[in-house]
Design a protein around this motif. Structure first.
Motif, PDB file in Angstrom:
ATOM      1  N   PRO A   1     -12.143 -14.797   5.380  1.00  0.00           N
ATOM      2  CA  PRO A   1     -10.673 -14.773   5.281  1.00  0.00           C
ATOM      3  C   PRO A   1     -10.181 -14.376   3.903  1.00  0.00           C
ATOM      4  O   PRO A   1     -10.744 -14.764   2.885  1.00  0.00           O
ATOM      5  CB  PRO A   1     -10.280 -16.216   5.608  1.00  0.00           C
ATOM      6  N   TYR A   2      -9.119 -13.596   3.882  1.00  0.00           N
ATOM      7  CA  TYR A   2      -8.446 -13.193   2.665  1.00  0.00           C
ATOM      8  C   TYR A   2      -7.117 -13.952   2.549  1.00  0.00           C
ATOM      9  O   TYR A   2      -6.515 -14.327   3.550  1.00  0.00           O
ATOM     10  CB  TYR A   2      -8.184 -11.687   2.659  1.00  0.00           C
ATOM     11  N   ASP A   3      -6.673 -14.166   1.317  1.00  0.00           N
ATOM     12  CA  ASP A   3      -5.438 -14.924   1.088  1.00  0.00           C
ATOM     13  C   ASP A   3      -4.185 -14.102   1.353  1.00  0.00           C
ATOM     14  O   ASP A   3      -3.188 -14.614   1.872  1.00  0.00           O
ATOM     15  CB  ASP A   3      -5.391 -15.421  -0.358  1.00  0.00           C
ATOM     16  N   PHE A   4      -4.216 -12.847   0.952  1.00  0.00           N
ATOM     17  CA  PHE A   4      -3.008 -12.028   1.004  1.00  0.00           C
ATOM     18  C   PHE A   4      -3.328 -10.646   1.569  1.00  0.00           C
ATOM     19  O   PHE A   4      -4.397 -10.086   1.286  1.00  0.00           O
ATOM     20  CB  PHE A   4      -2.397 -11.872  -0.397  1.00  0.00           C
ATOM     21  N   TRP A   5      -2.361 -10.111   2.336  1.00  0.00           N
ATOM     22  CA  TRP A   5      -2.521  -8.815   2.970  1.00  0.00           C
ATOM     23  C   TRP A   5      -1.277  -7.967   2.749  1.00  0.00           C
ATOM     24  O   TRP A   5      -0.154  -8.491   2.720  1.00  0.00           O
ATOM     25  CB  TRP A   5      -2.714  -8.976   4.481  1.00  0.00           C
ATOM     26  N   GLY A   6      -1.503  -6.668   2.631  1.00  0.00           N
ATOM     27  CA  GLY A   6      -0.395  -5.745   2.660  1.00  0.00           C
ATOM     28  C   GLY A   6      -0.033  -5.380   4.082  1.00  0.00           C
ATOM     29  O   GLY A   6      -0.703  -5.809   5.030  1.00  0.00           O
ATOM     30  N   ARG A   7       0.992  -4.558   4.232  1.00  0.00           N
ATOM     31  CA  ARG A   7       1.444  -4.170   5.573  1.00  0.00           C
ATOM     32  C   ARG A   7       0.782  -2.900   6.086  1.00  0.00           C
ATOM     33  O   ARG A   7       0.946  -2.546   7.247  1.00  0.00           O
ATOM     34  CB  ARG A   7       2.960  -3.996   5.577  1.00  0.00           C
ATOM     35  N   GLY A   8       0.086  -2.225   5.211  1.00  0.00           N
ATOM     36  CA  GLY A   8      -0.672  -1.074   5.655  1.00  0.00           C
ATOM     37  C   GLY A   8       0.003   0.258   5.387  1.00  0.00           C
ATOM     38  O   GLY A   8       1.219   0.349   5.224  1.00  0.00           O
ATOM     39  N   THR A   9      -0.828   1.294   5.337  1.00  0.00           N
ATOM     40  CA  THR A   9      -0.351   2.658   5.206  1.00  0.00           C
ATOM     41  C   THR A   9      -1.155   3.539   6.159  1.00  0.00           C
ATOM     42  O   THR A   9      -2.371   3.390   6.269  1.00  0.00           O
ATOM     43  CB  THR A   9      -0.463   3.151   3.752  1.00  0.00           C
TER      44      THR A   9
ATOM     45  N   GLU B   1       0.836  -1.196   0.000  1.00  0.00           N
ATOM     46  CA  GLU B   1       0.000   0.000   0.000  1.00  0.00           C
ATOM     47  C   GLU B   1       0.870   1.245   0.000  1.00  0.00           C
ATOM     48  O   GLU B   1       1.983   1.243   0.524  1.00  0.00           O
ATOM     49  CB  GLU B   1      -0.908   0.041   1.233  1.00  0.00           C
ATOM     50  N   SER B   2       0.320   2.308  -0.557  1.00  0.00           N
ATOM     51  CA  SER B   2       0.983   3.615  -0.515  1.00  0.00           C
ATOM     52  C   SER B   2      -0.092   4.693  -0.599  1.00  0.00           C
ATOM     53  O   SER B   2      -1.258   4.403  -0.876  1.00  0.00           O
ATOM     54  CB  SER B   2       1.983   3.760  -1.666  1.00  0.00           C
ATOM     55  N   GLY B   3       0.332   5.914  -0.369  1.00  0.00           N
ATOM     56  CA  GLY B   3      -0.576   7.038  -0.509  1.00  0.00           C
ATOM     57  C   GLY B   3      -1.130   7.582   0.781  1.00  0.00           C
ATOM     58  O   GLY B   3      -1.849   8.586   0.786  1.00  0.00           O
ATOM     59  N   GLY B   4      -0.816   6.941   1.880  1.00  0.00           N
ATOM     60  CA  GLY B   4      -1.273   7.464   3.158  1.00  0.00           C
ATOM     61  C   GLY B   4      -0.539   8.740   3.520  1.00  0.00           C
ATOM     62  O   GLY B   4       0.408   9.152   2.845  1.00  0.00           O
ATOM     63  N   GLY B   5      -1.022   9.375   4.576  1.00  0.00           N
ATOM     64  CA  GLY B   5      -0.369  10.601   5.008  1.00  0.00           C
ATOM     65  C   GLY B   5      -1.229  11.360   5.977  1.00  0.00           C
ATOM     66  O   GLY B   5      -2.185  10.829   6.558  1.00  0.00           O
ATOM     67  N   TYR B   6      -0.876  12.622   6.108  1.00  0.00           N
ATOM     68  CA  TYR B   6      -1.544  13.519   7.043  1.00  0.00           C
ATOM     69  C   TYR B   6      -2.384  14.493   6.230  1.00  0.00           C
ATOM     70  O   TYR B   6      -1.896  15.116   5.283  1.00  0.00           O
ATOM     71  CB  TYR B   6      -0.488  14.259   7.858  1.00  0.00           C
ATOM     72  N   VAL B   7      -3.653  14.625   6.611  1.00  0.00           N
ATOM     73  CA  VAL B   7      -4.554  15.513   5.881  1.00  0.00           C
ATOM     74  C   VAL B   7      -5.519  16.164   6.846  1.00  0.00           C
ATOM     75  O   VAL B   7      -5.868  15.577   7.883  1.00  0.00           O
ATOM     76  CB  VAL B   7      -5.303  14.718   4.781  1.00  0.00           C
TER      77      VAL B   7
END
Length: 132
Positions: free
Chosen positions: A118-126, A5-11
């Motif tokens: 249940p999901y097979d694959f997960w990201g690490r988060g943003t 994942e990407s695109g997170g931040g402060y808003v």
């Protein structure tokens, strides 16, 4: 397989962010895609889900009308456009994927209960932080 994942931040409240999820090792075309979030001290909650056919889409009531899930098949990316952000949207956001037939998509994305499957694959988060 890796989801990133990407695109997170402060808003500030009322602002917008677009989260991206890139996959390696799988084609999103064959997977149901989910976005989840977890705020500090709270359980993870399902935010949105989109089936492989894109005919079944789920949004949690808390984000309905403000968030939009989408896919870019050519880039093998999925997105979560978040508008009119509120402080209560502050959380770590995760994308997840589960191998999906049409019936799987209807089950996963057809109701709030499906987001607990249940999901097979997960990201690490943003991290998304909404604050003035």
């Amino acid at each position: 397989v890796q989801l990133v994942e990407s695109g997170g931040g402060y808003v500030q409240p009322g602002g917008s962010l677009r989260l991206s999820c890139a996959a390696s090792g799988i084609s999103f075309d064959d997977f149901v895609i989910g976005w989840f979030r977890q705020a500090p001290g709270k359980e993870r909650e399902g935010v949105s889900c989109k089936s492989t056919t894109a005919k079944t889409i789920y949004y949690a009531d808390a984000v309905k009308g403000r968030f939009t899930i989408s896919r870019d098949h050519a880039k093998n990316m999925v997105y979560l456009q978040m508008n009119s952000l509120r402080p209560e949207d502050t959380a770590v956001y995760y994308c997840a994927a589960v191998s999906g037939t049409k019936s799987i998509g209807v089950y996963y994305c057809g109701s709030p209960n499906g987001m607990s499957a249940p999901y097979d694959f997960w990201g690490r988060g943003t991290q998304v932080t909404v604050s003035s």
